[in-house]
Design a protein around this motif. Structure first.
Motif, PDB file in Angstrom:
ATOM      1  N   PRO A  10       0.944  -1.258  -0.081  1.00  0.00           N
ATOM      2  CA  PRO A  10      -0.003  -0.137  -0.244  1.00  0.00           C
ATOM      3  C   PRO A  10       0.957   1.184   0.148  1.00  0.00           C
ATOM      4  O   PRO A  10       1.855   1.399   0.609  1.00  0.00           O
ATOM      5  N   SER A  11       0.121   2.301  -0.703  1.00  0.00           N
ATOM      6  CA  SER A  11       1.253   3.593  -0.603  1.00  0.00           C
ATOM      7  C   SER A  11       0.685   4.216   0.672  1.00  0.00           C
ATOM      8  O   SER A  11      -0.209   3.915   1.430  1.00  0.00           O
ATOM      9  N   GLN A  12       1.437   5.424   0.704  1.00  0.00           N
ATOM     10  CA  GLN A  12       1.306   6.152   1.974  1.00  0.00           C
ATOM     11  C   GLN A  12      -0.036   6.832   2.043  1.00  0.00           C
ATOM     12  O   GLN A  12      -0.749   6.937   3.050  1.00  0.00           O
ATOM     13  N   ARG A  13      -0.467   7.242   0.702  1.00  0.00           N
ATOM     14  CA  ARG A  13      -2.109   7.692   0.719  1.00  0.00           C
ATOM     15  C   ARG A  13      -3.019   6.627   1.023  1.00  0.00           C
ATOM     16  O   ARG A  13      -4.009   7.017   1.876  1.00  0.00           O
ATOM     17  N   MET A  14      -2.751   5.349   0.672  1.00  0.00           N
ATOM     18  CA  MET A  14      -3.807   4.378   1.020  1.00  0.00           C
ATOM     19  C   MET A  14      -3.690   4.059   2.511  1.00  0.00           C
ATOM     20  O   MET A  14      -4.951   3.920   3.011  1.00  0.00           O
ATOM     21  N   VAL A  17      -5.445   7.051   4.333  1.00  0.00           N
ATOM     22  CA  VAL A  17      -6.924   7.110   4.096  1.00  0.00           C
ATOM     23  C   VAL A  17      -7.535   6.048   4.867  1.00  0.00           C
ATOM     24  O   VAL A  17      -8.605   6.148   5.477  1.00  0.00           O
ATOM     25  N   GLY A  18      -6.962   4.828   4.835  1.00  0.00           N
ATOM     26  CA  GLY A  18      -7.462   3.825   5.638  1.00  0.00           C
ATOM     27  C   GLY A  18      -7.561   4.157   7.336  1.00  0.00           C
ATOM     28  O   GLY A  18      -8.414   3.827   7.599  1.00  0.00           O
ATOM     29  N   GLU A  19      -6.499   4.715   7.609  1.00  0.00           N
ATOM     30  CA  GLU A  19      -6.647   5.262   9.124  1.00  0.00           C
ATOM     31  C   GLU A  19      -7.511   6.143   9.124  1.00  0.00           C
ATOM     32  O   GLU A  19      -8.160   5.983  10.368  1.00  0.00           O
ATOM     33  N   LEU A  20      -7.819   7.212   8.437  1.00  0.00           N
ATOM     34  CA  LEU A  20      -8.977   8.083   8.577  1.00  0.00           C
ATOM     35  C   LEU A  20     -10.238   7.240   8.633  1.00  0.00           C
ATOM     36  O   LEU A  20     -11.010   7.314   9.461  1.00  0.00           O
ATOM     37  N   ASP A  54      -7.407   2.681  -5.804  1.00  0.00           N
ATOM     38  CA  ASP A  54      -8.091   3.922  -6.446  1.00  0.00           C
ATOM     39  C   ASP A  54      -8.900   4.744  -5.420  1.00  0.00           C
ATOM     40  O   ASP A  54      -9.629   5.622  -5.428  1.00  0.00           O
ATOM     41  N   LEU A  55      -9.010   4.175  -4.082  1.00  0.00           N
ATOM     42  CA  LEU A  55      -9.476   4.726  -2.684  1.00  0.00           C
ATOM     43  C   LEU A  55     -10.981   4.591  -2.870  1.00  0.00           C
ATOM     44  O   LEU A  55     -11.750   5.365  -1.933  1.00  0.00           O
ATOM     45  N   LYS A  56     -11.670   3.893  -3.747  1.00  0.00           N
ATOM     46  CA  LYS A  56     -12.965   3.786  -3.899  1.00  0.00           C
ATOM     47  C   LYS A  56     -13.669   2.785  -2.940  1.00  0.00           C
ATOM     48  O   LYS A  56     -14.717   2.591  -2.700  1.00  0.00           O
ATOM     49  N   ILE A  57     -12.642   1.663  -2.442  1.00  0.00           N
ATOM     50  CA  ILE A  57     -13.295   0.550  -1.802  1.00  0.00           C
ATOM     51  C   ILE A  57     -12.393   0.457  -0.437  1.00  0.00           C
ATOM     52  O   ILE A  57     -11.100   0.524  -0.667  1.00  0.00           O
ATOM     53  N   ALA A  58     -12.900   0.588   0.716  1.00  0.00           N
ATOM     54  CA  ALA A  58     -12.493   0.384   1.982  1.00  0.00           C
ATOM     55  C   ALA A  58     -12.941  -0.756   2.590  1.00  0.00           C
ATOM     56  O   ALA A  58     -13.996  -1.040   2.871  1.00  0.00           O
ATOM     57  N   ASN A  59     -11.887  -1.797   2.626  1.00  0.00           N
ATOM     58  CA  ASN A  59     -12.091  -3.041   3.432  1.00  0.00           C
ATOM     59  C   ASN A  59     -11.921  -2.922   4.786  1.00  0.00           C
ATOM     60  O   ASN A  59     -10.802  -2.922   5.109  1.00  0.00           O
ATOM     61  N   ALA A  60     -13.024  -2.994   5.614  1.00  0.00           N
ATOM     62  CA  ALA A  60     -12.711  -2.805   7.204  1.00  0.00           C
ATOM     63  C   ALA A  60     -12.881  -4.190   7.601  1.00  0.00           C
ATOM     64  O   ALA A  60     -13.703  -4.893   7.567  1.00  0.00           O
ATOM     65  N   ALA A  97     -16.688   9.468  -1.481  1.00  0.00           N
ATOM     66  CA  ALA A  97     -16.674   8.501  -0.286  1.00  0.00           C
ATOM     67  C   ALA A  97     -16.305   7.205  -0.597  1.00  0.00           C
ATOM     68  O   ALA A  97     -17.041   6.629  -1.306  1.00  0.00           O
ATOM     69  N   PRO A  98     -15.505   6.433  -0.113  1.00  0.00           N
ATOM     70  CA  PRO A  98     -15.374   5.088  -0.527  1.00  0.00           C
ATOM     71  C   PRO A  98     -16.404   3.995  -0.021  1.00  0.00           C
ATOM     72  O   PRO A  98     -17.028   4.174   1.307  1.00  0.00           O
ATOM     73  N   GLU A  99     -16.655   2.874  -0.973  1.00  0.00           N
ATOM     74  CA  GLU A  99     -17.589   1.851  -0.403  1.00  0.00           C
ATOM     75  C   GLU A  99     -16.919   1.124   0.837  1.00  0.00           C
ATOM     76  O   GLU A  99     -15.682   0.745   0.607  1.00  0.00           O
ATOM     77  N   VAL A 100     -17.577   0.816   1.878  1.00  0.00           N
ATOM     78  CA  VAL A 100     -17.174   0.217   2.957  1.00  0.00           C
ATOM     79  C   VAL A 100     -17.536  -1.048   2.943  1.00  0.00           C
ATOM     80  O   VAL A 100     -18.949  -1.471   2.822  1.00  0.00           O
ATOM     81  N   ARG A 101     -16.659  -2.144   2.997  1.00  0.00           N
ATOM     82  CA  ARG A 101     -16.951  -3.578   3.106  1.00  0.00           C
ATOM     83  C   ARG A 101     -16.320  -4.088   4.417  1.00  0.00           C
ATOM     84  O   ARG A 101     -15.461  -3.794   4.639  1.00  0.00           O
ATOM     85  N   PHE A 102     -17.243  -4.890   5.050  1.00  0.00           N
ATOM     86  CA  PHE A 102     -16.765  -5.365   6.295  1.00  0.00           C
ATOM     87  C   PHE A 102     -16.597  -6.921   6.343  1.00  0.00           C
ATOM     88  O   PHE A 102     -17.076  -7.697   5.462  1.00  0.00           O
ATOM     89  N   PHE A 103     -15.596  -7.056   7.128  1.00  0.00           N
ATOM     90  CA  PHE A 103     -14.782  -8.748   7.190  1.00  0.00           C
ATOM     91  C   PHE A 103     -14.543  -8.804   8.661  1.00  0.00           C
ATOM     92  O   PHE A 103     -14.132  -8.016   9.322  1.00  0.00           O
ATOM     93  N   VAL A 104     -14.638 -10.246   9.057  1.00  0.00           N
ATOM     94  CA  VAL A 104     -14.129 -10.343  10.213  1.00  0.00           C
ATOM     95  C   VAL A 104     -12.676 -10.461  10.289  1.00  0.00           C
ATOM     96  O   VAL A 104     -11.959 -10.749   9.394  1.00  0.00           O
ATOM     97  N   ASP A 105     -12.055  -9.875  11.439  1.00  0.00           N
ATOM     98  CA  ASP A 105     -10.609  -9.728  11.577  1.00  0.00           C
ATOM     99  C   ASP A 105     -10.488 -10.907  12.451  1.00  0.00           C
ATOM    100  O   ASP A 105     -10.577 -11.125  13.443  1.00  0.00           O
ATOM    101  N   ASP A 106      -9.430 -11.975  11.509  1.00  0.00           N
ATOM    102  CA  ASP A 106      -9.189 -13.235  12.123  1.00  0.00           C
ATOM    103  C   ASP A 106      -7.634 -13.069  12.458  1.00  0.00           C
ATOM    104  O   ASP A 106      -7.013 -14.182  12.630  1.00  0.00           O
ATOM    105  N   THR A 107      -6.951 -11.995  12.394  1.00  0.00           N
ATOM    106  CA  THR A 107      -5.428 -11.674  12.778  1.00  0.00           C
ATOM    107  C   THR A 107      -5.100 -12.271  14.263  1.00  0.00           C
ATOM    108  O   THR A 107      -4.094 -12.913  14.604  1.00  0.00           O
ATOM    109  N   PHE A 108      -5.916 -12.022  15.098  1.00  0.00           N
ATOM    110  CA  PHE A 108      -5.806 -12.462  16.684  1.00  0.00           C
ATOM    111  C   PHE A 108      -5.924 -14.319  16.587  1.00  0.00           C
ATOM    112  O   PHE A 108      -5.341 -14.653  17.135  1.00  0.00           O
TER     113      PHE A 108
END
Length: 135
Positions: A10-14, A17-20, A54-60, A97-108
């Motif tokens: 990911p780029s610095q901008r990605m 924006v992800g953090e925002l 392209d900052l159009k989709i945010a995978n949360a 505004a990006p489209e937001v898609r939600f997923f279960v975080d399985d990193t833990f």
């Protein structure tokens, strides 16, 4: 000449924006703005948001505290994604505004599996053999 970062991650901008988006979502969940039976009483954390180039989709990636009913909570958030998109848009100050898609975080969960594997007798035995060979 402009460099392309196709394989570099990911780029610095990605990342920025992800953090925002992550902060906007976390604040929204803390205020309990979304009316849905599946979300009632749930404390939802947002460990990571990954933006498309392209900052159009945010995978949360989200996880309810304690990990209970994670799938149901993700389904509920995805049902309300149009409302969520509109609610966070003023906070992130982008042209679109990006489209937001939600997923279960399985990193833990993955980290727990790796930790358990490292503590297993088989791995411990291999490590002990390596230590005795070094002496």
């Amino acid at each position: 000449m402009k460099k392309t970062h196709s394989s570099a991650g990911p780029s610095q901008r990605m990342l920025r924006v992800g953090e925002l988006v992550r902060h906007a979502l976390a604040a929204m969940f803390a205020r309990g703005e979304i009316e849905d039976e599946a979300l009632r009483g749930a404390v939802v954390t947002v460990p990571e948001v990954r933006m498309t180039p392209d900052l159009k989709i945010a995978n949360a990636y989200v996880m309810p505290l304690g990990g209970q009913h994670a799938e149901e909570i993700v389904e509920a958030l995805n049902r309300h994604k149009k409302y969520i998109r509109g609610a966070i848009a003023p906070q992130i100050n982008l042209k679109y505004a990006p489209e937001v898609r939600f997923f279960v975080d399985d990193t833990f969960e993955e980290a727990g599996k790796i930790d358990a594997l490292l503590r297993s007798d088989r791995v411990r035995r291999d490590l002990d053999e390596d230590d005795s060979e070094q002496d």
